[in-house]
Design an enzyme around this catalytic site. Structure first.
Site, mmCIF file in Angstrom:
data_model
loop_
_atom_site.group_PDB
_atom_site.id
_atom_site.type_symbol
_atom_site.label_atom_id
_atom_site.label_comp_id
_atom_site.label_asym_id
_atom_site.label_seq_id
_atom_site.Cartn_x
_atom_site.Cartn_y
_atom_site.Cartn_z
ATOM 1 N N GLU A 125 40.346 48.406 23.148
ATOM 2 C CA GLU A 125 41.297 48.907 23.922
ATOM 3 C C GLU A 125 42.687 48.218 23.796
ATOM 4 O OE1 GLU A 125 41.064 48.659 28.096
ATOM 5 O OE2 GLU A 125 38.959 48.142 27.764
ATOM 6 N N CYS A 148 36.606 50.194 28.092
ATOM 7 C CA CYS A 148 35.702 49.177 27.955
ATOM 8 C C CYS A 148 34.168 49.764 26.966
ATOM 9 C CB CYS A 148 35.127 48.382 28.987
ATOM 10 S SG CYS A 148 36.427 47.470 29.676
ATOM 11 N N HIS A 204 28.102 46.124 32.434
ATOM 12 C CA HIS A 204 29.375 45.910 31.892
ATOM 13 C C HIS A 204 29.843 44.671 32.939
ATOM 14 C CE1 HIS A 204 33.534 46.001 31.012
ATOM 15 N NE2 HIS A 204 33.724 46.723 31.981
HETATM 16 P P1 HMG Z 1 41.263 41.379 45.257
HETATM 17 O O1 HMG Z 1 41.554 42.651 45.978
HETATM 18 O O2 HMG Z 1 42.193 40.370 45.217
HETATM 19 O O3 HMG Z 1 40.042 40.854 45.715
HETATM 20 O O4 HMG Z 1 40.874 41.472 43.710
HETATM 21 P P2 HMG Z 1 39.037 41.328 47.179
HETATM 22 O O5 HMG Z 1 39.898 41.103 48.332
HETATM 23 O O6 HMG Z 1 38.429 42.514 46.879
HETATM 24 O O7 HMG Z 1 38.003 40.088 47.127
HETATM 25 C C1 HMG Z 1 37.030 39.897 45.964
HETATM 26 C C2 HMG Z 1 35.616 39.282 46.506
HETATM 27 O O8 HMG Z 1 36.040 37.938 46.886
HETATM 28 C C3 HMG Z 1 35.157 40.436 47.628
HETATM 29 O O9 HMG Z 1 33.713 40.205 47.510
HETATM 30 C C4 HMG Z 1 35.533 39.267 48.850
HETATM 31 O O10 HMG Z 1 34.799 39.485 49.946
HETATM 32 C C5 HMG Z 1 35.327 37.848 48.507
HETATM 33 P P3 HMG Z 1 32.886 41.780 47.769
HETATM 34 O O11 HMG Z 1 33.382 42.160 49.087
HETATM 35 O O12 HMG Z 1 33.624 42.471 46.608
HETATM 36 O O13 HMG Z 1 31.570 41.302 47.411
HETATM 37 N N1 HMG Z 1 36.155 36.900 49.061
HETATM 38 C C6 HMG Z 1 35.601 35.586 49.014
HETATM 39 N N2 HMG Z 1 34.517 35.178 48.705
HETATM 40 C C7 HMG Z 1 34.220 33.813 49.161
HETATM 41 N N3 HMG Z 1 35.313 32.945 50.017
HETATM 42 C C8 HMG Z 1 36.455 33.655 50.053
HETATM 43 C C9 HMG Z 1 36.700 35.049 49.618
HETATM 44 N N4 HMG Z 1 37.807 35.699 49.885
HETATM 45 C C10 HMG Z 1 37.474 36.888 49.272
HETATM 46 N N5 HMG Z 1 37.569 32.742 50.648
HETATM 47 C C11 HMG Z 1 39.638 43.049 41.974
HETATM 48 C C12 HMG Z 1 39.495 41.947 43.347
HETATM 49 C C13 HMG Z 1 38.378 43.215 41.600
HETATM 50 C C14 HMG Z 1 40.153 44.501 42.918
HETATM 51 C C15 HMG Z 1 40.685 42.489 41.184
HETATM 52 O O14 HMG Z 1 40.251 41.276 40.687
HETATM 53 C C16 HMG Z 1 40.902 43.632 39.944
HETATM 54 O O15 HMG Z 1 41.707 44.485 40.193
HETATM 55 N N6 HMG Z 1 40.354 43.179 38.681
HETATM 56 C C17 HMG Z 1 40.487 44.067 37.609
HETATM 57 C C18 HMG Z 1 39.781 45.508 37.886
HETATM 58 C C19 HMG Z 1 38.518 45.421 37.779
HETATM 59 O O16 HMG Z 1 37.827 44.346 37.076
HETATM 60 N N7 HMG Z 1 37.699 46.498 38.071
HETATM 61 C C20 HMG Z 1 36.228 46.515 37.729
HETATM 62 C C21 HMG Z 1 35.650 47.655 37.901
HETATM 63 S S1 HMG Z 1 36.412 48.620 36.608
HETATM 64 C C22 HMG Z 1 35.887 48.082 34.903
HETATM 65 O O17 HMG Z 1 34.855 47.267 35.060
HETATM 66 C C23 HMG Z 1 36.660 48.407 33.876
HETATM 67 C C24 HMG Z 1 37.432 47.347 33.268
HETATM 68 O O18 HMG Z 1 36.495 46.533 32.616
HETATM 69 C C25 HMG Z 1 38.527 48.141 32.175
HETATM 70 C C26 HMG Z 1 37.858 48.913 31.000
HETATM 71 O O19 HMG Z 1 36.893 49.825 31.220
HETATM 72 O O20 HMG Z 1 38.384 48.789 30.275
HETATM 73 C C27 HMG Z 1 38.023 46.664 34.209
#
Ligand code: HMG
Length: 392
Positions: free
Chosen positions: A80, A112, A243
């Site tokens: 991609e 992906c 994935h």
């Molecule tokens: P965010 O909003 O900054 O993080 O970004 P958050 O607030 O959701 O926190 C993440 C986790 O950390 C949470 O855990 C928090 O509780 C925890 P969860 O509730 O999810 O189990 N947390 C802590 N843990 C310990 N100590 C602390 C602490 N603070 C918070 N102090 C987000 C997270 C994934 C949204 C961001 O990184 C992002 O946008 N990433 C890119 C998109 C992505 O990877 N999406 C995944 C699904 S889509 C996919 O897989 C396709 C993809 O590969 C692309 C394709 O297909 O081409 C992305």
């Protein structure tokens, strides 16, 4: 039998520890290490792009499998993050590897999912009899990039996984009749044509991933029949591979799948069936199309004394936008020994400071010529001459 005969991996020679990124961005380190499950992300140099990583992984897969370029009749590159809107990465790979003129080459794009799309095309090509004794080369290659300071930034990464697909697979025999498909038009993650960084609706993308997992699992169960409808169906798999945009996502997926299969304490099976597959993704980051196959490599390379020969594994591939497939396969004797050296290759990587990472990030936008002394790696992106990308 039909499936993955050999696997090659290529990752950039530098990485950024996420503890350093957390400190610079002012977020708790535990959010990235425990919250996302990440330890480091691979950072490409200006000499690396989707083509160089793909060619390196492909050359490694051929060498590991003892396969000569002349034996390849189909070469698909899933990506991609292609380098051209028209010319496929697969053509560059054909030139760099010396694949024969009789080889069908093309690129597959679906976020992906593009690598799995290529793998399915290869399996169908062989099953249909079109291969006529030749093998397929499926390469998944990407550089995952989100903007500096965005929530997606710690989930970057880069790398390529190449798979030789044949009628006599030495790593994993895939069960083609078990491929459950789910697709839906969603706007969870995208990259407009004029941008080099991906845009993402992060929390929504997690929901889309899990909904697709549900849908693909239902489709898979419908194909397998009654046995798959009974609770505890997934107990039969020694490994469950997902994935991995970041390891915590695979953990969430596993909890979801096991809950649907009647298990309300998924932590136990997570340790036994998933943990080993996350060792390499944890230190490389998201490699987009190659992510599921990096998880497979990690499982085979890091399962230690546990003999997986003859065991069955479940695979879940997700691509935003979205399309997902869930299928099963059998691990072949010797598969673990064949990839046991992979983790050692990552130990020689160079650790970057955040300043060095940010400089490389900016340099990629301007990539015309390498900004540092050549690394000696083959092949290298040398720059653009007359509007044409040049490799050497
Ligand atoms: P965010 O909003 O900054 O993080 O970004 P958050 O607030 O959701 O926190 C993440 C986790 O950390 C949470 O855990 C928090 O509780 C925890 P969860 O509730 O999810 O189990 N947390 C802590 N843990 C310990 N100590 C602390 C602490 N603070 C918070 N102090 C987000 C997270 C994934 C949204 C961001 O990184 C992002 O946008 N990433 C890119 C998109 C992505 O990877 N999406 C995944 C699904 S889509 C996919 O897989 C396709 C993809 O590969 C692309 C394709 O297909 O081409 C992305």
């Amino acid at each position: 039998m039909i499936g993955i005969d050999a696997l090659g991996l290529a990752v950039p020679d530098a990485f950024l520890p996420l503890a350093a990124l957390a400190a610079r961005r002012g977020v708790p380190e535990a959010k990235l290490t425990a919250g996302l499950g990440l330890h480091a992300m691979a950072v490409p140099s200006p000499e690396d792009d989707t083509v160089t990583l793909a060619a390196r992984a492909a050359a490694s897969a051929l060498a590991r499998g003892g396969v000569s370029p002349g034996e390849i009749g189909l070469c698909v590159v899933g990506t991609e993050t292609a380098v051209d809107h028209s010319k496929p990465v697969a053509s560059f790979v054909q030139g760099l590897l010396g694949l024969p003129a009789s080889c069908r080459v093309f690129e597959a794009k679906h976020a992906c999912f593009g690598g799995t799309a290529g793998l399915m095309a290869a399996l169908d090509w062989i099953r249909a009899g079109s291969a006529r004794g030749k093998k397929a080369l499926v390469v998944c290659s990407d550089i995952a990039r989100y903007g500096i300071g965005t929530p997606g930034e710690p989930t970057q990464g880069a790398g390529a996984v190449a798979l030789v697909v044949s009628e006599r697979p030495r790593l994993v025999a895939i069960d083609p009749e078990t491929v459950g498909t789910y697709s839906r038009d969603v706007m969870d993650f995208w990259r407009p044509l004029d941008r080099s960084d991906a845009l993402v609706d992060g929390h929504y993308s997690v929901e889309c991933y899990l909904a697709a997992l549900d849908g693909a699992f239902d489709a898979h169960r419908a194909l397998v029949g009654e046995a798959a409808a009974r609770p505890g169906y997934t107990d039969r798999f020694a490994a469950m591979l997902y994935h991995v945009p970041y390891p915590k996502m695979a953990q969430k997926a596993h909890a979801r799948l096991r809950a649907r299969d009647g298990d309300d304490a998924p932590e136990v099976s997570f340790e036994a069936k998933v943990r080993a597959s996350l060792a390499l993704p944890r230190v490389v980051g998201n490699v987009y199309t190659g992510s599921l196959y990096l998880a497979l490599a990690s499982l085979l390379a890091t399962s230690g004394g546990r003999d997986l020969a003859g065991e069955r594994a479940l695979f879940f591939s997700y691509g935003s936008g979205c399309c997902a497939e869930l299928f099963t396969g059998q691990i072949m004797p010797g598969a673990q020994a064949a990839l046991a050296d992979l983790p050692a290759a990552l130990t020689s990587r160079r650790e970057l400071t955040v300043d060095e990472y940010e400089a490389l990030f900016q340099a990629r936008d301007a990539a015309r010529a390498p900004a540092r002394a050549p690394s000696g790696a083959w092949p290298r992106f040398l720059g653009v001459e007359d509007g044409k990308r040049v490799y050497g």
